[in-house]
Design a protein around this motif. Structure first.
Motif, PDB file in Angstrom:
ATOM      1  N   GLY A   4       0.832  -1.198   0.000  1.00 43.15           N
ATOM      2  CA  GLY A   4       0.000   0.000   0.000  1.00 43.15           C
ATOM      3  C   GLY A   4       0.869   1.251   0.000  1.00 43.15           C
ATOM      4  O   GLY A   4       1.855   1.326  -0.727  1.00 43.15           O
ATOM      5  N   SER A   5       0.550   2.213   0.846  1.00 44.05           N
ATOM      6  CA  SER A   5       1.232   3.517   0.873  1.00 44.05           C
ATOM      7  C   SER A   5       2.526   3.447   1.673  1.00 44.05           C
ATOM      8  O   SER A   5       2.716   4.156   2.663  1.00 44.05           O
ATOM      9  N   ILE A   6       3.437   2.614   1.191  1.00 48.02           N
ATOM     10  CA  ILE A   6       4.690   2.376   1.916  1.00 48.02           C
ATOM     11  C   ILE A   6       5.516   3.651   2.024  1.00 48.02           C
ATOM     12  O   ILE A   6       6.215   3.873   3.025  1.00 48.02           O
ATOM     13  N   PHE A   7       5.424   4.520   1.051  1.00 47.89           N
ATOM     14  CA  PHE A   7       6.199   5.753   1.042  1.00 47.89           C
ATOM     15  C   PHE A   7       5.882   6.643   2.241  1.00 47.89           C
ATOM     16  O   PHE A   7       6.661   7.503   2.614  1.00 47.89           O
ATOM     17  N   SER A   8       4.724   6.425   2.844  1.00 47.36           N
ATOM     18  CA  SER A   8       4.288   7.277   3.950  1.00 47.36           C
ATOM     19  C   SER A   8       4.749   6.775   5.320  1.00 47.36           C
ATOM     20  O   SER A   8       4.462   7.393   6.336  1.00 47.36           O
ATOM     21  N   ILE A   9       5.496   5.654   5.341  1.00 47.60           N
ATOM     22  CA  ILE A   9       5.915   5.064   6.618  1.00 47.60           C
ATOM     23  C   ILE A   9       7.168   5.752   7.138  1.00 47.60           C
ATOM     24  O   ILE A   9       8.165   5.879   6.427  1.00 47.60           O
ATOM     25  N   ASN A  10       7.133   6.175   8.399  1.00 48.09           N
ATOM     26  CA  ASN A  10       8.295   6.750   9.069  1.00 48.09           C
ATOM     27  C   ASN A  10       9.073   5.708   9.860  1.00 48.09           C
ATOM     28  O   ASN A  10      10.305   5.775   9.973  1.00 48.09           O
ATOM     29  N   ALA A  11       8.346   4.779  10.449  1.00 50.27           N
ATOM     30  CA  ALA A  11       8.971   3.763  11.290  1.00 50.27           C
ATOM     31  C   ALA A  11       8.054   2.554  11.358  1.00 50.27           C
ATOM     32  O   ALA A  11       6.850   2.668  11.105  1.00 50.27           O
ATOM     33  N   MET A  12       8.634   1.423  11.713  1.00 51.86           N
ATOM     34  CA  MET A  12       7.838   0.235  11.970  1.00 51.86           C
ATOM     35  C   MET A  12       8.270  -0.373  13.279  1.00 51.86           C
ATOM     36  O   MET A  12       9.404  -0.163  13.742  1.00 51.86           O
ATOM     37  N   ALA A  13       7.354  -1.106  13.872  1.00 53.19           N
ATOM     38  CA  ALA A  13       7.611  -1.633  15.205  1.00 53.19           C
ATOM     39  C   ALA A  13       6.927  -2.986  15.374  1.00 53.19           C
ATOM     40  O   ALA A  13       6.002  -3.333  14.628  1.00 53.19           O
ATOM     41  N   TRP A  14       7.415  -3.706  16.363  1.00 47.70           N
ATOM     42  CA  TRP A  14       6.754  -4.925  16.814  1.00 47.70           C
ATOM     43  C   TRP A  14       6.258  -4.683  18.236  1.00 47.70           C
ATOM     44  O   TRP A  14       7.002  -4.173  19.086  1.00 47.70           O
ATOM     45  N   TYR A  15       5.009  -5.036  18.466  1.00 50.00           N
ATOM     46  CA  TYR A  15       4.403  -5.026  19.782  1.00 50.00           C
ATOM     47  C   TYR A  15       4.028  -6.463  20.132  1.00 50.00           C
ATOM     48  O   TYR A  15       3.943  -7.321  19.257  1.00 50.00           O
ATOM     49  N   ARG A  16       3.750  -6.685  21.410  1.00 52.48           N
ATOM     50  CA  ARG A  16       3.227  -7.981  21.815  1.00 52.48           C
ATOM     51  C   ARG A  16       2.222  -7.812  22.933  1.00 52.48           C
ATOM     52  O   ARG A  16       2.272  -6.836  23.678  1.00 52.48           O
ATOM     53  N   GLN A  17       1.310  -8.775  23.005  1.00 55.34           N
ATOM     54  CA  GLN A  17       0.296  -8.747  24.052  1.00 55.34           C
ATOM     55  C   GLN A  17       0.088 -10.160  24.572  1.00 55.34           C
ATOM     56  O   GLN A  17      -0.317 -11.053  23.818  1.00 55.34           O
ATOM     57  N   ALA A  18       0.398 -10.327  25.847  1.00 60.76           N
ATOM     58  CA  ALA A  18       0.190 -11.605  26.515  1.00 60.76           C
ATOM     59  C   ALA A  18      -1.201 -11.616  27.134  1.00 60.76           C
ATOM     60  O   ALA A  18      -1.775 -10.555  27.410  1.00 60.76           O
ATOM     61  N   PRO A  19      -1.766 -12.798  27.387  1.00 57.38           N
ATOM     62  CA  PRO A  19      -3.110 -12.884  27.977  1.00 57.38           C
ATOM     63  C   PRO A  19      -3.197 -12.109  29.293  1.00 57.38           C
ATOM     64  O   PRO A  19      -2.334 -12.258  30.168  1.00 57.38           O
ATOM     65  N   GLY A  20      -4.201 -11.262  29.400  1.00 59.01           N
ATOM     66  CA  GLY A  20      -4.415 -10.503  30.614  1.00 59.01           C
ATOM     67  C   GLY A  20      -3.493  -9.320  30.807  1.00 59.01           C
ATOM     68  O   GLY A  20      -3.530  -8.674  31.861  1.00 59.01           O
ATOM     69  N   LYS A  21      -2.665  -9.033  29.817  1.00 57.47           N
ATOM     70  CA  LYS A  21      -1.718  -7.921  29.935  1.00 57.47           C
ATOM     71  C   LYS A  21      -1.948  -6.905  28.826  1.00 57.47           C
ATOM     72  O   LYS A  21      -2.559  -7.192  27.804  1.00 57.47           O
TER      73      LYS A  21
END
Length: 117
Positions: A26-43
């Motif tokens: 898609g609009s890749i040109f508009s990306i400044n940064a990328m990240a990985w997040y995570r979510q554990a159960p109940g957190k």
């Protein structure tokens, strides 16, 4: 808008390794940064690692420093998260995030990582 598709999750034993991939389109040109997040159960969802497109600077959560590495393949519009020395507490759904101009964010659907013997 940017579409993000994650892959590479799975079940791994403690001490093992996995590599997650996040393919952007898609609009890749508009990306400044990328990240990985995570979510554990109940957190709450937590930031794991970030890569800034201009200059390639990376940042990591203290809990993963020295074990995880975020990288980018420009030709494939893909960001990776290499995870080594995995621990049971790394078990979570991992989400890819794209931070775009104007403060907009896009998210992938998530990929499950389970660290268990």
């Amino acid at each position: 808008q940017v579409q993000l598709v994650e892959s590479g999750g799975g079940l791994v034993q403690p001490g093992g390794s996995l590599r997650l991939s996040c393919a952007a389109s898609g609009s890749i040109f508009s990306i400044n940064a990328m990240a990985w997040y995570r979510q554990a159960p109940g957190k709450q969802r937590e930031l794991v690692a970030t890569i800034i497109f201009s200059g390639g600077r990376t940042n990591y959560a203290n809990s993963v420093k020295g074990r995880f590495t975020i990288s980018r393949d420009n030709a494939k519009s893909t960001v990776y998260l290499q995870m080594n020395s995995l621990k049971p507490e790394d078990t979570a759904v991992y989400y890819c995030n794209a931070q775009r101009v104007g403060g907009r964010n896009d998210w992938g659907q998530g990929t499950q990582v389970t660290v268990s013997s």
